[in-house]
Motif scaffolding. Structure first.
Motif, PDB file in Angstrom:
ATOM      1  N   GLY A 120      15.985  -1.449 -21.937  1.00 42.99           N
ATOM      2  CA  GLY A 120      16.215  -0.020 -21.739  1.00 42.99           C
ATOM      3  C   GLY A 120      15.222   0.832 -22.477  1.00 42.99           C
ATOM      4  O   GLY A 120      14.042   0.499 -22.623  1.00 42.99           O
ATOM      5  N   MET A 121      15.717   1.937 -23.017  1.00 41.83           N
ATOM      6  CA  MET A 121      14.884   2.932 -23.694  1.00 41.83           C
ATOM      7  C   MET A 121      14.188   2.371 -24.932  1.00 41.83           C
ATOM      8  O   MET A 121      13.174   2.913 -25.364  1.00 41.83           O
ATOM      9  N   ASP A 122      14.705   1.279 -25.505  1.00 41.60           N
ATOM     10  CA  ASP A 122      14.079   0.699 -26.691  1.00 41.60           C
ATOM     11  C   ASP A 122      12.684   0.168 -26.414  1.00 41.60           C
ATOM     12  O   ASP A 122      11.877   0.018 -27.327  1.00 41.60           O
ATOM     13  N   GLN A 123      12.338  -0.087 -25.159  1.00 39.06           N
ATOM     14  CA  GLN A 123      11.032  -0.611 -24.794  1.00 39.06           C
ATOM     15  C   GLN A 123      10.076   0.457 -24.278  1.00 39.06           C
ATOM     16  O   GLN A 123       8.945   0.152 -23.917  1.00 39.06           O
ATOM     17  N   VAL A 124      10.506   1.716 -24.235  1.00 35.90           N
ATOM     18  CA  VAL A 124       9.648   2.792 -23.748  1.00 35.90           C
ATOM     19  C   VAL A 124       8.701   3.215 -24.864  1.00 35.90           C
ATOM     20  O   VAL A 124       9.133   3.524 -25.970  1.00 35.90           O
ATOM     21  N   ALA A 125       7.408   3.205 -24.580  1.00 35.25           N
ATOM     22  CA  ALA A 125       6.392   3.623 -25.553  1.00 35.25           C
ATOM     23  C   ALA A 125       5.991   5.057 -25.252  1.00 35.25           C
ATOM     24  O   ALA A 125       5.603   5.382 -24.128  1.00 35.25           O
TER      25      ALA A 125
END
Length: 156
Positions: A107-112
């Motif tokens: 999810g959002m934890d992998q968005v850079a």
């Protein structure tokens, strides 16, 4: 008369307030939790996954075969850049017999979040000044061809 002015004022305020709301935009895979939960490792294969979830957003080109289903939701207030509020990547991995090995979700934890510097573009090579850019080619045109070359007036 006063009643119509109040109604007009309320309608104008509502129109202005609605113009300041955020624009929500969803792109990509529309995730249905029931369908995602129905894809089981060791039970399903490529054909059943495609029938259940549809065609993937993209597939891996190298390494183990993986199908990726990507969904993203952005919000944008007027006159601002969009911001990602939700992002999901569903990765379905297959073995050499096209059977499902695993179903993983990020999810959002992998968005850079990156902020490119728009004032400077790094380049390789020399750092040239304005005059060198303007007058750097003087004397260079036709210099590569010597006497009797393709650029010579005699054509020999």
């Amino acid at each position: 008369m006063i009643g119509t002015r109040k109604i007009a004022a309320v309608m104008a305020a509502a129109a202005l307030a609605s113009g300041c709301s955020s624009i929500v935009n969803h792109r990509g895979f529309v995730a249905d939790e029931v369908l995602i939960a129905s894809v089981q490792p060791g039970v399903d294969n490529r054909m059943s996954v495609e029938r259940t979830l549809g065609r993937p957003t993209f597939t891996s080109e190298f390494g183990e075969p993986v199908w990726y289903y990507v969904a993203s939701t952005t919000e944008q207030a007027p006159f601002t850049t969009p911001k990602i509020t939700q992002h999901t990547v569903l990765a379905v991995r297959f073995d050499e017999n096209d059977n499902v090995l695993s179903v993983d979700r990020t999810g959002m934890d992998q968005v850079a979040r990156i902020d490119p510097d728009s004032t400077v573009t790094p380049t390789l090579g020399r750092d040239r000044g304005l005059l060198e850019d303007l007058f750097g080619n003087i004397g260079q045109v036709g210099a590569a061809t010597g006497p009797g070359g393709a650029g010579s007036p005699t054509g020999q």
